[in-house]
Design a protein around this motif. Structure first.
Motif, short mmCIF file in Angstrom:
data_model
loop_
_atom_site.label_atom_id
_atom_site.label_comp_id
_atom_site.label_asym_id
_atom_site.label_seq_id
_atom_site.Cartn_x
_atom_site.Cartn_y
_atom_site.Cartn_z
N PRO A 1 -35.49 23.42 -17.81
CA PRO A 1 -36.80 23.63 -17.17
C PRO A 1 -36.80 24.84 -16.23
O PRO A 1 -35.82 25.11 -15.54
CB PRO A 1 -37.02 22.32 -16.38
CG PRO A 1 -36.14 21.32 -17.05
CD PRO A 1 -34.95 22.08 -17.53
N LEU A 2 -37.91 25.57 -16.26
CA LEU A 2 -38.20 26.69 -15.37
C LEU A 2 -37.37 27.95 -15.66
O LEU A 2 -37.58 28.97 -15.00
CB LEU A 2 -38.03 26.29 -13.90
CG LEU A 2 -38.78 25.02 -13.44
CD1 LEU A 2 -38.53 24.78 -11.96
CD2 LEU A 2 -40.26 25.13 -13.73
N ARG A 3 -36.48 27.90 -16.62
CA ARG A 3 -35.67 29.09 -16.90
C ARG A 3 -36.48 30.18 -17.58
O ARG A 3 -36.27 31.36 -17.34
CB ARG A 3 -34.46 28.71 -17.77
CG ARG A 3 -33.49 29.88 -17.99
CD ARG A 3 -32.28 29.45 -18.78
NE ARG A 3 -32.62 29.07 -20.15
CZ ARG A 3 -31.74 28.66 -21.04
NH1 ARG A 3 -30.45 28.50 -20.70
NH2 ARG A 3 -32.11 28.33 -22.27
N LEU B 1 -39.73 30.70 -17.31
CA LEU B 1 -40.91 31.15 -16.56
C LEU B 1 -40.74 32.59 -16.08
O LEU B 1 -41.71 33.35 -16.01
CB LEU B 1 -41.16 30.25 -15.36
CG LEU B 1 -41.76 28.87 -15.66
CD1 LEU B 1 -41.89 28.08 -14.38
CD2 LEU B 1 -43.11 29.01 -16.35
N ILE C 1 -47.77 33.37 -18.64
CA ILE C 1 -48.10 32.12 -17.96
C ILE C 1 -49.60 31.82 -18.09
O ILE C 1 -50.00 30.69 -18.37
CB ILE C 1 -47.68 32.18 -16.48
CG1 ILE C 1 -46.16 32.26 -16.37
CG2 ILE C 1 -48.21 30.97 -15.71
CD1 ILE C 1 -45.65 32.44 -14.96
N ASP D 1 -40.47 24.88 -21.05
CA ASP D 1 -41.39 25.49 -20.08
C ASP D 1 -42.77 25.69 -20.67
O ASP D 1 -43.78 25.61 -19.96
CB ASP D 1 -40.84 26.84 -19.60
CG ASP D 1 -39.70 26.67 -18.61
OD1 ASP D 1 -39.53 25.55 -18.10
OD2 ASP D 1 -38.98 27.65 -18.34
N LEU E 1 -44.46 22.41 -20.23
CA LEU E 1 -44.85 22.17 -18.84
C LEU E 1 -46.09 22.98 -18.46
O LEU E 1 -47.02 22.45 -17.84
CB LEU E 1 -43.69 22.53 -17.91
CG LEU E 1 -42.42 21.67 -18.03
CD1 LEU E 1 -41.32 22.21 -17.11
CD2 LEU E 1 -42.73 20.22 -17.69
N VAL E 2 -46.12 24.25 -18.83
CA VAL E 2 -47.26 25.10 -18.46
C VAL E 2 -48.51 24.71 -19.25
O VAL E 2 -49.62 24.70 -18.70
CB VAL E 2 -46.91 26.59 -18.67
CG1 VAL E 2 -48.09 27.47 -18.28
CG2 VAL E 2 -45.69 26.97 -17.84
#
Length: 235
Positions: free
Chosen positions: A130-132, A134, A142, A196, A199-200
């Motif tokens: 996660p978040l890598r 972004l 995004i 990610d 998630l977004v």
């Protein structure tokens, strides 16, 4: 009984709607003006009906999405009039929600399913940290991921009472995004299936749902009426 407060509410709501609508229209017009040149680059191919240069490019798909807005509006009117003739209580809202979900979601899903240069030859790639990703997405990436299921999050609670809650919209957006990422991997589209993205995408659906919360369908079949005045005791 004092009716002053109840009579003043509708004009206040109209003024507030006008104040909010003005900046929204201005912002949309400014965005279209800013991207007019990239979009018009695909106009010749799209107007000629050519697949290459139109439906296989980001600019072409977005251009066709904008061009078909009048067609979608016509479908909304036709469905709403038919429902009104049948005595449907929320004909316009239901029709707008159905067409809006399709018109605002299908083009973005199409874009996410576009194959890369090595489609069919390179193995599927997965990013589960996660978040890598972004950092590598950048602001435009995004923003694009936020829009993929934004229309679904905005209109689904208006259409279906079972989805009229933020956790359910979050689950819907995450589930649809997970299906897209799985399809990218299985079909070997030369794309990275990233957590990610899920998630977004889900966050975009929730943010859009918050924007439409006042029009959500309730369990009784109609949106909550926040404009109804409370009774004022006589005296």
């Amino acid at each position: 009984m004092n009716h002053t407060s109840s009579r003043s509410l509708p004009p206040c709501r109209r003024v507030r709607a006008a104040v909010l609508l003005g900046p929204a229209v201005l912002g949309l017009a400014s965005a279209l003006f800013a991207v007019r040149r990239p979009l018009m680059m695909s106009a010749p191919a799209c107007m000629a009906g050519r697949w290459h240069g139109c439906f296989d490019t980001f600019n072409g798909v977005v251009l066709m999405m904008l061009v078909t807005v009048p067609l979608s509006a016509s479908v909304v009117c036709a469905l709403a009039l038919r429902r009104r003739a049948a005595g449907h209580a929320s004909a316009w809202r239901t029709s707008l929600a159905e067409v809006g979900m399709v018109h605002g979601t299908v083009p973005f899903v199409w874009l996410t399913m576009m194959p890369g240069a090595g489609a069919g030859t390179v193995p599927g790639r997965v990013s589960l940290v996660p978040l890598r990703d972004l950092v590598t997405m950048g602001p435009l990436g995004i923003a694009g991921n936020l829009l993929v299921f934004a229309a679904l999050g905005f209109f689904a609670p208006m259409r279906c009472a079972a989805l009229a809650s933020l956790p359910r919209v979050l689950a819907l957006g995450a589930g649809c995004s997970a299906l897209v990422e799985t399809a990218q991997y299985v079909l070997r589209l030369d794309r990275v299936s990233s957590v990610d993205d899920v998630l977004v995408n889900a966050a975009g659906a929730v943010l859009a749902a918050l924007a439409s919360r006042r029009w959500w369908r309730t369990a009784g079949g109609a949106p909550p009426d926040r404009s109804r005045p409370y009774p004022v005791p006589a005296g």
